[in-house]
Structures are given as structure tokens and as C-alpha cells.
Design an enzyme around this catalytic site. Structure first.
Site, PDB file in Angstrom:
ATOM      1  N   THR A 133     -31.694 -17.870 -40.181  1.00 33.43           N
ATOM      2  CA  THR A 133     -31.267 -16.787 -39.282  1.00 33.43           C
ATOM      3  C   THR A 133     -30.576 -15.650 -40.005  1.00 33.43           C
ATOM      4  OG1 THR A 133     -31.055 -18.313 -37.440  1.00 33.43           O
ATOM      5  CG2 THR A 133     -29.754 -16.314 -37.303  1.00 33.43           C
ATOM      6  N   CYS A 180     -22.614 -42.640 -33.805  1.00 30.73           N
ATOM      7  CA  CYS A 180     -21.318 -41.962 -33.684  1.00 30.73           C
ATOM      8  C   CYS A 180     -21.164 -41.003 -34.864  1.00 30.73           C
ATOM      9  CB  CYS A 180     -20.167 -42.954 -33.735  1.00 30.73           C
ATOM     10  SG  CYS A 180     -20.216 -44.155 -32.419  1.00 30.73           S
ATOM     11  N   ASP A 236     -37.942 -20.700 -42.060  1.00 27.92           N
ATOM     12  CA  ASP A 236     -37.014 -21.263 -41.084  1.00 27.92           C
ATOM     13  C   ASP A 236     -36.701 -22.653 -41.642  1.00 27.92           C
ATOM     14  OD1 ASP A 236     -36.557 -21.092 -37.704  1.00 27.92           O
ATOM     15  OD2 ASP A 236     -36.339 -23.023 -38.711  1.00 27.92           O
ATOM     16  N   THR A 238     -29.503 -22.887 -40.559  1.00 29.36           N
ATOM     17  CA  THR A 238     -28.487 -23.902 -40.233  1.00 29.36           C
ATOM     18  C   THR A 238     -29.104 -25.234 -39.808  1.00 29.36           C
ATOM     19  OG1 THR A 238     -28.373 -23.107 -37.944  1.00 29.36           O
ATOM     20  CG2 THR A 238     -26.773 -22.195 -39.507  1.00 29.36           C
ATOM     21  N   ASP A 239     -30.332 -25.200 -39.283  1.00 29.07           N
ATOM     22  CA  ASP A 239     -30.876 -26.420 -38.669  1.00 29.07           C
ATOM     23  C   ASP A 239     -30.925 -27.608 -39.629  1.00 29.07           C
ATOM     24  OD1 ASP A 239     -31.134 -25.140 -36.275  1.00 29.07           O
ATOM     25  OD2 ASP A 239     -33.278 -24.733 -36.464  1.00 29.07           O
TER      26      ASP A 239
HETATM   27  N1  ASP Z   1     -33.947 -22.029 -36.997  1.00 26.63           N
HETATM   28  C1  ASP Z   1     -32.983 -21.444 -37.897  1.00 26.63           C
HETATM   29  C2  ASP Z   1     -33.078 -22.161 -39.226  1.00 26.63           C
HETATM   30  O1  ASP Z   1     -32.575 -23.229 -39.372  1.00 26.63           O
HETATM   31  C3  ASP Z   1     -31.617 -21.533 -37.336  1.00 26.63           C
HETATM   32  C4  ASP Z   1     -30.532 -20.911 -38.180  1.00 26.63           C
HETATM   33  O2  ASP Z   1     -30.714 -20.466 -39.288  1.00 26.63           O
HETATM   34  O3  ASP Z   1     -29.394 -20.887 -37.691  1.00 26.63           O
HETATM   35  O4  ASP Z   1     -33.683 -21.659 -40.127  1.00 26.63           O
END
Ligand code: ASP
Length: 340
Positions: free
Chosen positions: A17, A277, A62, A94-95
Site C-alpha cells: 500500500t 491464541c 501486493d 502489511t498483509d
Molecule cells: N494488500 C496490501 C499488501 O499487503 C495491504 C497493505 O500493504 O497494507 O500489499
């Protein structure tokens, strides 16, 4: 802030992102775009900041599309330019950032410079983006030469890479490391938690790439019909991470799972028990419902994240170790990924 103008950092853009543009099909990474935007950020180019170079992988991805070949590629870029820089920043979606951070902690053995993964929930050029802060903090930490491990910088926290997990799909504090103290809190200053930082023993960097190991992750749920998963576990996979209840428990369900695990071991597969958990540890044998797993030959993932257990299995199988050695090493701390 300390004067870091004599330090050099390499920024490696992998996608995510942070550098995405809104296209007709939704947000997507665009090659060649981010470098120009970074040059426009005054704080990144201010006196006292580390000097930085920029490289981009091709194609930008991505992070849902990132796996072992890209992990190897990122690590190779770092290994090849290791002597030229004081630290490295990896821009990443982030994923799967926690998977990549875990993987790099095993691929880059003997690391004694900072490798900082970061990204953002909102693209750099959108209103209220969290990219700028995450990026500038990461470049400072990479230039600071205090951390000597793979870490993840996001939302005002610095986390050990192989202890981190994505905890929120939409808040700006999107990661945590529930089973390990934060490496630093990033407020007015970067406050390092020195006792939590990895101490390097002076060994030199070794690049230990992953091969394509078939690994599965199976989440246990109430009423699960284990028999349906038998073929997957025994025939096709080298290792399975079971995400079990609490401290490592599974439903008895007519004891369907245990013969499957026993068969898996005969076929040379490793079954690792992690917990659903986010905090705490697996203790095989604490309950009747987990003793059976232990007796069938499963190993404990202890307080490892699933991300780390997967990365560690890739590492150990890629090293060509025997099944017995892999089982034993899964329960030992190799790169700061587990506590006991
Ligand atoms: N779909 C994106 C990724 O992981 C989400 C992100 O970057 O926050 O590349």
C-alpha cells in the site's frame, strides 16, 4: 536526534500500500513511482538524516503475492550490498509483512545490522497517510546501528520481526508482538529496550535461501472432520502447522486426528502445534486433549507465531536436515523466535 549524516541506508521497495496508486481495479503498486515521491519528502533528505539509496524489485507486488522466491531475492539484495550500507529498510505490504520478517530472520543468519520492514495502511500520497512517519522512523533506526536483527517498524512501535503479527486490518497501529517485549517505542525519541535486543556473537552474515517446501497450516475448529484432511497431511506435505485451541488442545472427535499424525510421521512429515491464541504458549501434555498429540509425535511450537513456525519449517527443510533433527530444532530457539 543523533547526527546520522555519515550513515548510509538502502531502501528496498517490494510493493504494498505504501507505494500504491488508485487504479481502475483498486489500489495497485506502480513501478518507478515511489522513488520520485521519496525525493520530495523534506524530512527524509534533511541534514542529520542518513544518506539513502533506493532499489525496487520487479514486478512490485501486493504482499499477498510474496513468498519464498521474493524472500530469497530481498535477502540476496541485502547480502550482496551488506558492506556498503549501515542498515536496510524494506518497504512491504502489511498483509504478509510478519511472514517476510520471520523468513528473513532465518535466511540472513548472523546478521549484525538493522533490517527494518515497514509499510503503511494508507498510501504515501493519500490524505492522513501513516507512510511518512513509518518510513522516516525506519530510516533513522536503520541508520542508528543499534538493532542487529530483522525488525518491523509500524505505528510507533519497533518489534522483533519473527515475533510480530498483523493484528488489525484497518487501524494505523496494525502490528504487535504479544509474546515478546517491543524493541523500541517511537515517541518524541526512539526509546530502545536494550535488554530485548538481540546480541550478536560476532559471526559473519550467511545467506541461507529457502527452497519450495510444501507446508500446510490447518486451523482446528469445533466439529472438524479430521478424516477429510488425511490425504493432504500424509501424502503431499513435508510439514503441517496445526493451529490448536489454547495451550495446544484438539477435539477428540473419535480420535480421528491421531492416526493421521502417526501416518504423517511415518511418511516423514513434521506436525507442529501452535495456538490460535495470540499470546501465551503451547504446553503439550497440560491437558488430556493435547497429551495425545504429543504421544502421536507432534512437536510443540511453544510461543512461536504461526508466521514464524512456517518460516522456520521452510528454513529447516531447506537446510536438508533429517526429520528427527527438524523436530528437535523446532522446539529450540534459533533466531529469537521462541522463549523457552
Ligand atoms: N494488500 C496490501 C499488501 O499487503 C495491504 C497493505 O500493504 O497494507 O500489499
Amino acid at each position: 536526534m543523533r547526527d546520522l549524516s555519515n550513515k548510509k541506508v538502502l531502501i528496498i521497495n517490494t510493493g504494498g500500500t505504501i507505494g500504491m496508486k488508485n487504479t481502475r481495479e483498486g489500489y495497485a503498486p506502480v513501478s518507478g513511482y515511489l522513488f520520485g515521491e521519496l525525493k520530495k519528502i523534506d524530512d527524509l533528505n534533511r541534514e542529520g538524516m542518513p544518506k539513502w539509496d533506493f532499489v525496487e524489485i520487479s514486478p512490485l507486488l501486493d504482499s499477498s503475492n510474496i513468498s519464498a522466491p521474493q524472500w530469497n531475492n530481498m535477502a540476496k539484495i541485502i547480502a550482496d550490498s551488506y558492506c556498503d550500507y549501515d542498515g536496510f529498510v524494506i518497504l512491504h505490504g502489511t498483509d504478509t509483512m510478519a511472514y517476510t520478517a520471520s523468513a528473513l530472520s532465518f535466511i540472513l543468519h548472523g546478521l549484525d545490522k538493522p533490517v527494518v520492514l515497514t509499510g503503511s495502511q494508507i498510501p504515501l500520497c493519500d490524505v492522513r497517510s501513516d507512510a511518512r512517519d513509518n518510513l522516516i522512523s525506519s530510516v533513522i533506526i536503520a541508520g542508528d546501528s543499534i538493532v542487529k536483527e530483522v525488525c518491523l517498524c509500524f505505528g510507533g512501535k519497533l518489534l522483533r520481526g519473527n515475533r510480530s503479527t498483523k493484528t488489525s486490518a484497518d487501524t494505523l497501529v496494525a502490528f504487535d508482538s504479544p509474546n515478546y517485549p517491543h524493541l523500541a517505542e517511537i515517541g518524541i525519541a526512539v526509546k530502545y529496550n536494550h535488554s530485548a535486543l538481540s546480541k550478536q556473537n560476532g559471526s559473519s552474515l550467511e545467506y541461507l535461501p529457502f527452497s519450495a517446501v510444501p507446508i500446510g497450516v490447518l486451523k482446528i475448529f469445533p466439529g472438524m472432520q479430521f478424516g477429510l484432511f488425511e490425504d493432504i497431511i500424509t501424502d503431499k506435505l513435508s510439514a503441517v502447522v496445526l493451529e490448536t485451541f489454547g495451550a495446544g488442545n484438539i477435539p477428540h472427535s473419535g480420535d480421528d486426528l491421531l492416526p493421521i499424525i502417526k501416518k504423517a510421521f511415518k511418511a516423514g512429515a513434521v506436525v507442529v502445534v501452535c495456538s490460535q491464541c495470540v499470546a501465551g504458549s503451547v504446553t503439550l501434555g497440560a491437558y488430556q486433549t493435547s497429551t495425545a498429540l504429543k504421544n502421536a509425535g507432534a512437536v510443540s511450537g511453544k510461543d512461536m507465531t504461526t508466521e514464524s513456525a512456517v518460516a522456520k519449517l521452510y528454513h529447516l527443510f531447506s537446510m536438508g536436515y533429517t526429520t528427527d533433527k527438524i523436530k528437535s530444532l523446532m522446539e529450540q530457539d534459533l533466531a529469537g523466535e521462541l522463549t523457552y
